[in-house]
Design a protein around this motif. Structure first.
Motif, PDB file in Angstrom:
ATOM      1  N   ASP A 113       3.709   0.851 -13.442  1.00 14.74           N
ATOM      2  CA  ASP A 113       4.568   2.001 -13.181  1.00 14.74           C
ATOM      3  C   ASP A 113       3.807   3.019 -12.327  1.00 14.74           C
ATOM      4  N   LEU A 114       3.992   2.960 -11.013  1.00 18.08           N
ATOM      5  CA  LEU A 114       3.257   3.810 -10.069  1.00 18.08           C
ATOM      6  C   LEU A 114       3.475   5.292 -10.350  1.00 18.08           C
ATOM      7  N   GLU A 115       4.716   5.695 -10.585  1.00 16.51           N
ATOM      8  CA  GLU A 115       5.021   7.102 -10.852  1.00 16.51           C
ATOM      9  C   GLU A 115       4.250   7.600 -12.086  1.00 16.51           C
ATOM     10  N   LYS A 116       4.226   6.784 -13.125  1.00 16.37           N
ATOM     11  CA  LYS A 116       3.523   7.173 -14.347  1.00 16.37           C
ATOM     12  C   LYS A 116       2.030   7.311 -14.078  1.00 16.37           C
ATOM     13  N   ARG A 117       1.457   6.388 -13.309  1.00 16.83           N
ATOM     14  CA  ARG A 117       0.028   6.438 -12.980  1.00 16.83           C
ATOM     15  C   ARG A 117      -0.315   7.699 -12.186  1.00 16.83           C
ATOM     16  N   ILE A 118       0.543   8.058 -11.234  1.00 19.07           N
ATOM     17  CA  ILE A 118       0.305   9.260 -10.423  1.00 19.07           C
ATOM     18  C   ILE A 118       0.355  10.502 -11.310  1.00 19.07           C
ATOM     19  N   GLU A 119       1.340  10.564 -12.191  1.00 23.45           N
ATOM     20  CA  GLU A 119       1.442  11.714 -13.098  1.00 23.45           C
ATOM     21  C   GLU A 119       0.213  11.818 -13.995  1.00 23.45           C
ATOM     22  N   GLU A 120      -0.302  10.678 -14.471  1.00 23.18           N
ATOM     23  CA  GLU A 120      -1.519  10.688 -15.281  1.00 23.18           C
ATOM     24  C   GLU A 120      -2.697  11.243 -14.473  1.00 23.18           C
ATOM     25  N   MET A 121      -2.824  10.810 -13.212  1.00 27.99           N
ATOM     26  CA  MET A 121      -3.910  11.307 -12.354  1.00 27.99           C
ATOM     27  C   MET A 121      -3.816  12.814 -12.181  1.00 27.99           C
TER      28      MET A 121
ATOM     29  N   THR B 171      -2.920  21.813 -15.565  1.00 32.36           N
ATOM     30  CA  THR B 171      -1.513  22.073 -15.902  1.00 32.36           C
ATOM     31  C   THR B 171      -1.305  23.329 -16.740  1.00 32.36           C
ATOM     32  N   VAL B 172      -2.375  23.951 -17.207  1.00 31.30           N
ATOM     33  CA  VAL B 172      -2.237  25.219 -17.928  1.00 31.30           C
ATOM     34  C   VAL B 172      -1.839  26.318 -16.937  1.00 31.30           C
ATOM     35  N   ILE B 173      -2.418  26.291 -15.738  1.00 32.83           N
ATOM     36  CA  ILE B 173      -2.168  27.354 -14.762  1.00 32.83           C
ATOM     37  C   ILE B 173      -1.559  26.861 -13.452  1.00 32.83           C
ATOM     38  N   GLU B 174      -1.420  25.528 -13.290  1.00 38.44           N
ATOM     39  CA  GLU B 174      -0.932  24.990 -12.024  1.00 38.44           C
ATOM     40  C   GLU B 174       0.262  24.075 -12.224  1.00 38.44           C
ATOM     41  N   ASN B 175       1.115  24.055 -11.211  1.00 32.44           N
ATOM     42  CA  ASN B 175       2.201  23.084 -11.109  1.00 32.44           C
ATOM     43  C   ASN B 175       1.805  22.061 -10.057  1.00 32.44           C
ATOM     44  N   TYR B 176       2.392  20.896 -10.139  1.00 35.80           N
ATOM     45  CA  TYR B 176       2.157  19.900  -9.104  1.00 35.80           C
ATOM     46  C   TYR B 176       3.453  19.164  -8.796  1.00 35.80           C
ATOM     47  N   ARG B 177       3.478  18.629  -7.591  1.00 31.10           N
ATOM     48  CA  ARG B 177       4.556  17.732  -7.194  1.00 31.10           C
ATOM     49  C   ARG B 177       3.940  16.720  -6.251  1.00 31.10           C
ATOM     50  N   TYR B 178       4.617  15.618  -6.069  1.00 36.59           N
ATOM     51  CA  TYR B 178       4.067  14.586  -5.199  1.00 36.59           C
ATOM     52  C   TYR B 178       5.190  13.808  -4.516  1.00 36.59           C
TER      53      TYR B 178
ATOM     54  N   MET C 189       0.848  -1.171   0.000  1.00 34.82           N
ATOM     55  CA  MET C 189       0.000   0.000   0.000  1.00 34.82           C
ATOM     56  C   MET C 189       0.895   1.236   0.000  1.00 34.82           C
ATOM     57  N   TYR C 190       0.427   2.278  -0.673  1.00 33.86           N
ATOM     58  CA  TYR C 190       1.195   3.508  -0.794  1.00 33.86           C
ATOM     59  C   TYR C 190       0.342   4.700  -0.385  1.00 33.86           C
ATOM     60  N   LYS C 191       0.990   5.673   0.236  1.00 33.10           N
ATOM     61  CA  LYS C 191       0.352   6.966   0.498  1.00 33.10           C
ATOM     62  C   LYS C 191       1.050   7.965  -0.412  1.00 33.10           C
ATOM     63  N   VAL C 192       0.263   8.681  -1.198  1.00 36.51           N
ATOM     64  CA  VAL C 192       0.794   9.672  -2.123  1.00 36.51           C
ATOM     65  C   VAL C 192       0.304  11.042  -1.667  1.00 36.51           C
ATOM     66  N   LYS C 193       1.239  11.949  -1.445  1.00 39.17           N
ATOM     67  CA  LYS C 193       0.915  13.324  -1.066  1.00 39.17           C
ATOM     68  C   LYS C 193       1.112  14.194  -2.300  1.00 39.17           C
ATOM     69  N   VAL C 194       0.026  14.849  -2.735  1.00 39.62           N
ATOM     70  CA  VAL C 194       0.057  15.671  -3.944  1.00 39.62           C
ATOM     71  C   VAL C 194      -0.111  17.135  -3.551  1.00 39.62           C
ATOM     72  N   TYR C 195       0.793  17.987  -4.027  1.00 39.10           N
ATOM     73  CA  TYR C 195       0.765  19.424  -3.774  1.00 39.10           C
ATOM     74  C   TYR C 195       0.545  20.125  -5.111  1.00 39.10           C
ATOM     75  N   VAL C 196      -0.496  20.957  -5.192  1.00 42.61           N
ATOM     76  CA  VAL C 196      -0.816  21.684  -6.421  1.00 42.61           C
ATOM     77  C   VAL C 196      -0.766  23.176  -6.104  1.00 42.61           C
ATOM     78  N   THR C 197      -0.003  23.923  -6.899  1.00 39.84           N
ATOM     79  CA  THR C 197       0.119  25.365  -6.702  1.00 39.84           C
ATOM     80  C   THR C 197      -0.042  26.084  -8.040  1.00 39.84           C
TER      81      THR C 197
ATOM     82  N   MET D 280      -3.511  17.084  -1.350  1.00 40.54           N
ATOM     83  CA  MET D 280      -4.336  15.881  -1.384  1.00 40.54           C
ATOM     84  C   MET D 280      -3.517  14.681  -0.944  1.00 40.54           C
ATOM     85  N   GLU D 281      -4.150  13.751  -0.264  1.00 37.33           N
ATOM     86  CA  GLU D 281      -3.520  12.476   0.076  1.00 37.33           C
ATOM     87  C   GLU D 281      -4.298  11.376  -0.618  1.00 37.33           C
ATOM     88  N   LEU D 282      -3.583  10.553  -1.358  1.00 39.84           N
ATOM     89  CA  LEU D 282      -4.186   9.411  -2.036  1.00 39.84           C
ATOM     90  C   LEU D 282      -3.637   8.146  -1.382  1.00 39.84           C
TER      91      LEU D 282
END
Length: 84
Positions: free
Chosen positions: A53-61, A69-76, A1-9, A43-45
């Motif tokens: 490929d977990l990283e690829k799936r997260i980026e797709e989400m 992505t036009v006006i926001e950046n994200y990191r996780y 199981m994984y916890k993913v923390k997503v930050y959008v600015t 957000m926490e997923l």
């Protein structure tokens, strides 16, 4: 199981009226040292299993739903959770 923390600015080039309103309110409360406020989302997923490929799936989400992505950046951050 994984916890993913997503930050959008918002991107730096995008005006942030909500952040400006918060900054003005802080100044009204005598917190004059605050020079800028930018509002974002956190957000926490919880992902039950790695479907390839977990990283690829997260980026797709992020690119399809969680961030504009036009006006926001994200990191996780991905953290593996060990169940007892």
């Amino acid at each position: 199981m994984y916890k993913v923390k997503v930050y959008v600015t918002l991107k730096e080039s995008v005006l942030d009226p909500q952040g400006t309103a918060v900054q003005k309110s802080l100044h009204a409360l005598s917190y004059e040292e605050v020079s800028e406020v930018r509002i974002g989302k956190y957000m926490e997923l919880t992902i039950s299993k790695d479907e390839g490929d977990l990283e690829k799936r997260i980026e797709e989400m992020c690119e399809k739903l969680l961030a504009n992505t036009v006006i926001e950046n994200y990191r996780y951050e991905v953290e593996e959770v060990v169940s007892l």
